[in-house]
Design a protein around this motif. Sequence first.
Motif, mmCIF file in Angstrom:
data_model
loop_
_atom_site.group_PDB
_atom_site.id
_atom_site.type_symbol
_atom_site.label_atom_id
_atom_site.label_comp_id
_atom_site.label_asym_id
_atom_site.label_seq_id
_atom_site.Cartn_x
_atom_site.Cartn_y
_atom_site.Cartn_z
ATOM 1 N N LEU A 75 0.826 -1.200 0.000
ATOM 2 C CA LEU A 75 0.000 0.000 0.000
ATOM 3 C C LEU A 75 0.863 1.254 0.000
ATOM 4 O O LEU A 75 0.517 2.257 -0.628
ATOM 5 N N TYR A 76 2.006 1.207 0.735
ATOM 6 C CA TYR A 76 2.928 2.342 0.691
ATOM 7 C C TYR A 76 3.293 2.653 -0.757
ATOM 8 O O TYR A 76 3.235 3.800 -1.202
ATOM 9 N N LEU A 77 3.691 1.617 -1.475
ATOM 10 C CA LEU A 77 4.142 1.808 -2.857
ATOM 11 C C LEU A 77 3.016 2.333 -3.745
ATOM 12 O O LEU A 77 3.231 3.230 -4.567
ATOM 13 N N PHE A 78 1.829 1.769 -3.581
ATOM 14 C CA PHE A 78 0.707 2.197 -4.426
ATOM 15 C C PHE A 78 0.418 3.683 -4.246
ATOM 16 O O PHE A 78 0.277 4.425 -5.230
ATOM 17 N N PHE A 79 0.356 4.138 -3.018
ATOM 18 C CA PHE A 79 -0.002 5.533 -2.793
ATOM 19 C C PHE A 79 1.161 6.485 -3.052
ATOM 20 O O PHE A 79 0.957 7.605 -3.519
ATOM 21 N N MET A 82 1.409 6.174 -7.149
ATOM 22 C CA MET A 82 0.232 6.385 -7.982
ATOM 23 C C MET A 82 -0.586 7.599 -7.529
ATOM 24 O O MET A 82 -0.861 8.502 -8.321
ATOM 25 N N ILE A 83 -0.964 7.624 -6.273
ATOM 26 C CA ILE A 83 -1.833 8.682 -5.761
ATOM 27 C C ILE A 83 -1.061 9.969 -5.499
ATOM 28 O O ILE A 83 -1.482 11.058 -5.902
ATOM 29 N N LEU A 84 0.078 9.858 -4.833
ATOM 30 C CA LEU A 84 0.830 11.049 -4.434
ATOM 31 C C LEU A 84 1.297 11.888 -5.621
ATOM 32 O O LEU A 84 1.093 13.116 -5.628
ATOM 33 N N PRO A 85 1.944 11.310 -6.647
ATOM 34 C CA PRO A 85 2.386 12.152 -7.772
ATOM 35 C C PRO A 85 1.242 12.929 -8.425
ATOM 36 O O PRO A 85 1.407 14.098 -8.806
#
Length: 389
Positions: A75-79, A82-85
């Motif tokens: 989940l760290y990697l996904f957000f 994907m979400i943060l940028p």
Amino acid sequence: MQKIKSIAINAWILRNKNIDGIGNFTIQTTMQLSILNPKYKFYVLTDWNYSDIYFEKYNNIKIVKIFPPWRHPLLYLFFLEMILPLFLVINKINLFIGMDGMISMLSSKNQISVIHDLNFVHYPKFLPLKNRLFYNIFYPIYARKAKYIATVSEFSKNDITQCFNINPNKIVVVYCASKDTFHPISDYIKNQTREKHSSGYPYFITLGTIHPRKNIENTIRAFGLFLAKTKLQYKLILVGQFMWDNSKVFETIKELKLEKDVIITGRLNDKETNDLLASAEALLFMSYFEGFGIPILEAFATETPVICSNTTSLDEISGNAALKADPDNPEEISNKMYDLIKNELLRKTLKFDGVDRNKYFNWRKTAINLNKIIENQHEISSSSNSILP
């Protein structure tokens, strides 16, 4: 860096729970940065379920709930990727600060990674496998990707430089501080506190998460040797939350027949912690590995003498204001305890020196050092930039 107008801060460590080191660093530095930069807009990124009110009075801080309440490396990697940028682009963020070291590998925005320590490199066995793999794979990448790295001691700066092969010119030491809730107390309150927690007996205290890295077992063994040597009626109080298998702690207590002499309180609120710490004969902080060691400053603030490890950052932070011992040598630790209780002049000197030492650390200084990176005005060099004498 381009002119700063808006800054996003990863604060997902603030998840409606008891706040420890990195969480307190996040709260205090965000508040101070907001005061230092009233014209900037700060986006504090939190969990969906976040409900605390640390930043309510700061008009230029906006809470944005974009992270899930669950914790897992995937989940760290996904957000982060994907979400943060996407969030940074849509909101025209100039700078992202990863208060727990995590930043986005895919974002083209300027980013600061705050890496507090590399305990996961040196003591990986004390972490769950999934966390151990995540930290050791991705933190070197974060360190290389970041525009700058902030860390909390010269020890950690050197450690990051060597372990991750990072140019020291991009790393700045910002230090930490203790909460302003820690202070000395009257003899009357000390007596009340001892009556409540140790049946009136004097005691030593440990403070912080009860975890193998904190070396509680050797601390207990040193206490047992101290009792055997002195024949005095002292207690040992362990303050903090168990964060690992606690069986070895209880096995050590049972093995040494110290069931009546070692008191485990669990985690306490700030006032209770302050009163217990201020009423102790000394803080025993024999941790194997620390990037900073905030309990030392908390003891200094309460005028409580400190006996700490002679390892990692603890010598740097405590200076000459603490007694130091090898954390792997319970007999040496017990000798320092004996030296302290038999020597009134030594106790007074340590109290005075601790109060003086604590003056070098405060959250405004931390934020000012971090702000120099933000403003790109800090001339970072490979030589020491320590504020300490």
